[in-house]
Design an enzyme around this catalytic site. Structure first.
Site, PDB file in Angstrom:
ATOM      1  N   GLU A 132       0.833  -1.202   0.000  1.00  0.00           N
ATOM      2  CA  GLU A 132       0.000   0.000   0.000  1.00  0.00           C
ATOM      3  C   GLU A 132       0.873   1.259   0.000  1.00  0.00           C
ATOM      4  O   GLU A 132       1.896   1.329   0.679  1.00  0.00           O
ATOM      5  CB  GLU A 132      -0.881  -0.021   1.261  1.00  0.00           C
ATOM      6  CG  GLU A 132      -1.802   1.175   1.412  1.00  0.00           C
ATOM      7  CD  GLU A 132      -2.569   1.132   2.722  1.00  0.00           C
ATOM      8  OE1 GLU A 132      -3.626   1.772   2.800  1.00  0.00           O
ATOM      9  OE2 GLU A 132      -2.109   0.458   3.680  1.00  0.00           O
ATOM     10  N   LYS A 206      -9.837   2.145  -1.767  1.00  0.00           N
ATOM     11  CA  LYS A 206      -9.978   1.681  -0.385  1.00  0.00           C
ATOM     12  C   LYS A 206     -11.319   2.124   0.192  1.00  0.00           C
ATOM     13  O   LYS A 206     -11.640   3.314   0.228  1.00  0.00           O
ATOM     14  CB  LYS A 206      -8.829   2.228   0.457  1.00  0.00           C
ATOM     15  CG  LYS A 206      -8.751   1.679   1.864  1.00  0.00           C
ATOM     16  CD  LYS A 206      -7.499   2.194   2.559  1.00  0.00           C
ATOM     17  CE  LYS A 206      -7.295   1.583   3.924  1.00  0.00           C
ATOM     18  NZ  LYS A 206      -6.037   2.060   4.566  1.00  0.00           N
ATOM     19  N   CYS A 247      -5.463  -2.950   2.870  1.00  0.00           N
ATOM     20  CA  CYS A 247      -5.121  -2.834   4.287  1.00  0.00           C
ATOM     21  C   CYS A 247      -6.328  -2.987   5.211  1.00  0.00           C
ATOM     22  O   CYS A 247      -6.802  -4.084   5.461  1.00  0.00           O
ATOM     23  CB  CYS A 247      -4.388  -1.516   4.522  1.00  0.00           C
ATOM     24  SG  CYS A 247      -3.404  -1.512   6.033  1.00  0.00           S
TER      25      CYS A 247
END
Length: 295
Positions: A132, A206, A247
């Site tokens: 990331e 995300k 994540c």
């Protein structure tokens, strides 16, 4: 006598309810509370029995109506329906996972990532995954400065231009970690997936932004600069169907369940976990998602 016995069952229910209500409103301990059985007139008992029977009839009628209604379609309780798991194009392949040290020098970061991908491919990797935010320092100050217009491509997005070129040249699938993406007046934390032909196959923004405040240890608010994505991302590649998260997305099992129900072979979560909460969650959550969804 028969009807009297039937009424006595309902009378017991009513008396029990009244006794419970009395105890709940009494200020004395139970051991000091006087119990009493109220005397209920016969006409009240008959009225109660009649209403009780009418209520039972209504419940049975409504239940029958609902069950027989054409609108009752239990097969639609889970939409979209789960897809059968297809056989992956490759039953066995190598994955190259690149861990990169990031610097303030963007050009160096891009070159370093290129070299890591090439090394993984030389070692036989068919799929290469970057971390990331690999082209930028991980900070709210850095995101606007290092952000790229992915849709514009080329000079507007040198990071993804490199991923496209190297995936095509090496004939590998690349899950390009994530970079800050600029789209209009908004910034996203975005992962790009490139196929063996160098074309952009999917783009995941995300969904779950990481806002944390642990006094004396860590404070970081992604939502200060980043905008949350809104859609799950499933992509078919030469190594199989992949569900992509970034994540903190891994913390939410619902996303993984959606991916599993859509027939993915692999869940992929590029991440840059901090060292405060990371050691407590990272491996645990990966194992949980894998076991729960059998992927």
């Amino acid at each position: 006598m028969k009807s009297s016995l039937v009424s006595s069952k309902n009378l017991i229910r009513l008396q029990s309810a009244i006794s419970r209500s009395f105890l709940q409103h009494s200020s004395k301990p139970i051991s000091q509370t006087p119990f009493f059985i109220p005397i209920i007139p016969t006409n009240t008992i008959n009225l109660y029995n009649q209403r009780y029977q009418n209520l039972q009839f209504q419940i049975r009628s409504n239940s029958t109506s609902i069950m027989s209604s054409s609108a009752f379609k239990p097969e639609q309780a889970r939409l979209p329906p789960a897809l059968p798991l297809s056989s992956p194009p490759l039953t066995k392949f190598k994955i190259g996972i690149c861990q990169l040290a990031v610097t303030p020098d963007k050009e160096w970061n891009i070159q370093h990532a290129r070299e890591a991908i090439e090394e993984a491919a030389q070692k036989g990797a068919h799929l290469v995954v970057l971390p990331e935010i690999w082209n930028s320092p991980y900070s709210n100050d850095g995101f606007p400065v290092y952000a790229e217009d992915i849709d514009a491509g080329h000079d507007a997005s040198p990071s993804t231009a490199m991923l496209s070129e190297v995936s095509s040249r090496l004939k590998i699938t690349v899950v390009g970690g994530s970079i800050p993406e600029r789209c209009g007046d908004k910034l996203y934390n975005t992962c790009c997936v490139f196929g063996t032909d160098g074309k952009l196959k999917a783009k995941h923004r995300k969904i779950h932004l990481f806002d944390i405040d642990i006094p004396g240890k860590i404070t970081f608010m992604e939502s200060k600069t980043l905008t949350a994505g809104e859609t799950p991302t499933i992509v078919d590649t030469d190594v199989g169907r992949i569900g992509v998260g970034i994540c903190y997305d891994i913390r939410f099992q619902e996303l993984a369940m959606i991916y599993a129900s859509r027939g993915v072979h692999l869940l992929c979560y590029p991440g840059a976990f901090n060292m405060t909460t990371g050691p407590l969650h990272w491996e645990l959550l990966q194992r949980a998602r894998a076991v729960d969804n059998q992927v």
